[in-house]
Scaffold this motif. Structure first.
Motif, PDB file in Angstrom:
ATOM      1  N   MET A 153       0.843  -1.207   0.000  1.00  0.00           N
ATOM      2  CA  MET A 153       0.000   0.000   0.000  1.00  0.00           C
ATOM      3  C   MET A 153       0.878   1.257   0.000  1.00  0.00           C
ATOM      4  O   MET A 153       0.555   2.267  -0.624  1.00  0.00           O
ATOM      5  N   LEU A 154       2.028   1.177   0.664  1.00  0.00           N
ATOM      6  CA  LEU A 154       2.900   2.349   0.777  1.00  0.00           C
ATOM      7  C   LEU A 154       3.855   2.486  -0.414  1.00  0.00           C
ATOM      8  O   LEU A 154       4.604   3.455  -0.487  1.00  0.00           O
ATOM      9  N   GLY A 155       3.823   1.517  -1.317  1.00  0.00           N
ATOM     10  CA  GLY A 155       4.576   1.707  -2.560  1.00  0.00           C
ATOM     11  C   GLY A 155       5.556   0.624  -2.943  1.00  0.00           C
ATOM     12  O   GLY A 155       6.196   0.730  -3.986  1.00  0.00           O
ATOM     13  N   ALA A 156       5.702  -0.427  -2.110  1.00  0.00           N
ATOM     14  CA  ALA A 156       6.651  -1.490  -2.458  1.00  0.00           C
ATOM     15  C   ALA A 156       6.042  -2.411  -3.518  1.00  0.00           C
ATOM     16  O   ALA A 156       4.891  -2.816  -3.404  1.00  0.00           O
ATOM     17  N   GLN A 157       6.836  -2.713  -4.530  1.00  0.00           N
ATOM     18  CA  GLN A 157       6.421  -3.660  -5.580  1.00  0.00           C
ATOM     19  C   GLN A 157       6.868  -5.065  -5.162  1.00  0.00           C
ATOM     20  O   GLN A 157       7.710  -5.207  -4.274  1.00  0.00           O
ATOM     21  N   PRO A 158       6.340  -6.105  -5.844  1.00  0.00           N
ATOM     22  CA  PRO A 158       6.805  -7.464  -5.545  1.00  0.00           C
ATOM     23  C   PRO A 158       8.336  -7.551  -5.646  1.00  0.00           C
ATOM     24  O   PRO A 158       8.927  -6.986  -6.574  1.00  0.00           O
ATOM     25  N   GLY A 159       8.964  -8.208  -4.684  1.00  0.00           N
ATOM     26  CA  GLY A 159      10.429  -8.347  -4.693  1.00  0.00           C
ATOM     27  C   GLY A 159      11.146  -7.193  -4.014  1.00  0.00           C
ATOM     28  O   GLY A 159      12.371  -7.205  -3.900  1.00  0.00           O
ATOM     29  N   GLU A 160      10.398  -6.194  -3.593  1.00  0.00           N
ATOM     30  CA  GLU A 160      10.997  -5.038  -2.918  1.00  0.00           C
ATOM     31  C   GLU A 160      10.590  -5.043  -1.433  1.00  0.00           C
ATOM     32  O   GLU A 160       9.602  -5.658  -1.053  1.00  0.00           O
ATOM     33  N   ARG A 161      11.356  -4.322  -0.640  1.00  0.00           N
ATOM     34  CA  ARG A 161      10.964  -4.131   0.760  1.00  0.00           C
ATOM     35  C   ARG A 161      11.471  -2.786   1.263  1.00  0.00           C
ATOM     36  O   ARG A 161      12.474  -2.271   0.782  1.00  0.00           O
ATOM     37  N   PHE A 162      10.747  -2.275   2.248  1.00  0.00           N
ATOM     38  CA  PHE A 162      11.172  -1.012   2.856  1.00  0.00           C
ATOM     39  C   PHE A 162      12.346  -1.265   3.802  1.00  0.00           C
ATOM     40  O   PHE A 162      12.325  -2.218   4.585  1.00  0.00           O
ATOM     41  N   VAL A 163      13.346  -0.403   3.732  1.00  0.00           N
ATOM     42  CA  VAL A 163      14.368  -0.406   4.791  1.00  0.00           C
ATOM     43  C   VAL A 163      13.986   0.595   5.865  1.00  0.00           C
ATOM     44  O   VAL A 163      14.630   0.678   6.905  1.00  0.00           O
ATOM     45  N   GLY A 164      12.937   1.342   5.627  1.00  0.00           N
ATOM     46  CA  GLY A 164      12.416   2.232   6.664  1.00  0.00           C
ATOM     47  C   GLY A 164      11.862   3.522   6.090  1.00  0.00           C
ATOM     48  O   GLY A 164      11.800   3.709   4.866  1.00  0.00           O
ATOM     49  N   PHE A 165      11.448   4.367   7.017  1.00  0.00           N
ATOM     50  CA  PHE A 165      10.853   5.658   6.681  1.00  0.00           C
ATOM     51  C   PHE A 165      11.641   6.729   7.431  1.00  0.00           C
ATOM     52  O   PHE A 165      11.858   6.598   8.638  1.00  0.00           O
ATOM     53  N   VAL A 166      12.059   7.752   6.711  1.00  0.00           N
ATOM     54  CA  VAL A 166      12.788   8.839   7.363  1.00  0.00           C
ATOM     55  C   VAL A 166      11.824  10.015   7.507  1.00  0.00           C
ATOM     56  O   VAL A 166      11.340  10.568   6.517  1.00  0.00           O
ATOM     57  N   HIS A 167      11.520  10.326   8.757  1.00  0.00           N
ATOM     58  CA  HIS A 167      10.627  11.438   9.074  1.00  0.00           C
ATOM     59  C   HIS A 167      11.471  12.703   9.214  1.00  0.00           C
ATOM     60  O   HIS A 167      12.514  12.681   9.878  1.00  0.00           O
ATOM     61  N   ILE A 168      10.976  13.784   8.625  1.00  0.00           N
ATOM     62  CA  ILE A 168      11.766  15.028   8.576  1.00  0.00           C
ATOM     63  C   ILE A 168      10.877  16.217   8.952  1.00  0.00           C
ATOM     64  O   ILE A 168       9.716  16.286   8.533  1.00  0.00           O
ATOM     65  N   GLY A 169      11.421  17.134   9.734  1.00  0.00           N
ATOM     66  CA  GLY A 169      10.682  18.350  10.064  1.00  0.00           C
ATOM     67  C   GLY A 169      11.507  19.255  10.943  1.00  0.00           C
ATOM     68  O   GLY A 169      12.692  19.001  11.210  1.00  0.00           O
ATOM     69  N   ALA A 170      10.869  20.325  11.388  1.00  0.00           N
ATOM     70  CA  ALA A 170      11.528  21.236  12.324  1.00  0.00           C
ATOM     71  C   ALA A 170      11.412  20.630  13.725  1.00  0.00           C
ATOM     72  O   ALA A 170      10.315  20.246  14.138  1.00  0.00           O
TER      73      ALA A 170
END
Ligand SMILES: Cc1cc2nc3c(=O)[nH]c(=O)nc-3n(C[C@H](O)[C@H](O)[C@H](O)COP(=O)(O)O)c2cc1C
Length: 197
Positions: A153-170
């Protein structure tokens, strides 16, 4: 290359700032482009670009959170409202989150481990880039990095995986340092550690 005390001091003092403490304003479009350019300047054996990035900002933060909560509710029918609220808010209050996907490519040269490590470098370079542009950041995985349905749902295609999410802000706080590794415990000389039996 001359010594660069500013980079040295940054690297000696960098701290992550947790997602709850990252607020508006976030990077503008030009700053985001610079952040992404820095992030993708990483070691990459064979020039395979074995990674992709997914930007979540603006209204997408709410929509992605709602989709995450829907998956969580379906998988855990007993989940209470408070827990669902947490899922809905996974990409809030920070103005920007960038998901980093490991997308390994067929290669005789670079084993999958090397390609995964390159993706990890993208994630940490995002943290450094955010700091270079005056923001704070944290690299987070959570369940949705590892759950196939959520990752898709967050965008990974078959054969792919997330190594994580980098949150950015002030940053809304200045974190104290945390204990750092005892170098003597993790560093040894080859002549003391191996091959000398
Ligand atoms: C791959 C990876 C995943 C992480 N996931 C989480 C996480 O889900 N939750 C969390 O609190 N910290 C997580 N962390 C740790 C933070 O990114 C950070 O390193 C930690 O808060 C220590 O802060 P420091 O960067 O200031 O040393 C993760 C780190 C890595 C490398």
């Amino acid at each position: 290359m001359p010594a660069n005390p500013a980079v040295r001091d940054y690297l000696l003092s960098r701290r992550s700032v947790g997602p709850a403490f990252l607020r508006d304003p976030g990077p503008n479009a030009d700053e985001l482009k610079t952040i992404l350019t820095i992030a993708t300047r990483v070691p990459d054996h064979g020039k395979l670009t074995p990674w992709r990035l997914i930007v979540i900002e603006g209204d997408d933060r709410v929509r992605a959170g709602e989709a995450l909560a829907a998956i969580a509710a379906r998988k855990n029918p007993g989940l209470d409202q408070q827990s669902l609220e947490i899922e809905r808010g996974r990409f809030l209050p920070m103005p920007l989150t960038i998901g980093v996907i490991s997308a390994p490519k067929p290669s005789d040269k670079a084993p999958e481990l090397e390609q995964l490590l390159s993706a990890g470098n993208v994630a940490f370079n995002l943290v450094h880039a955010a700091h270079a542009m005056g923001y704070a950041a944290s690299w987070i995985t959570r369940w949705f990095s590892f759950d196939a349905e959520a990752a898709a749902m967050l965008g990974a295609q078959p054969g792919e995986r997330f190594v994580g999410f980098v949150h950015i802000g002030a940053p809304t706080m200045v974190p104290e340092d945390r204990p750092r590794p005892d170098l003597d415990a993790v560093v040894s000389r080859w002549s003391d550690a191996a091959g000398q039996a």
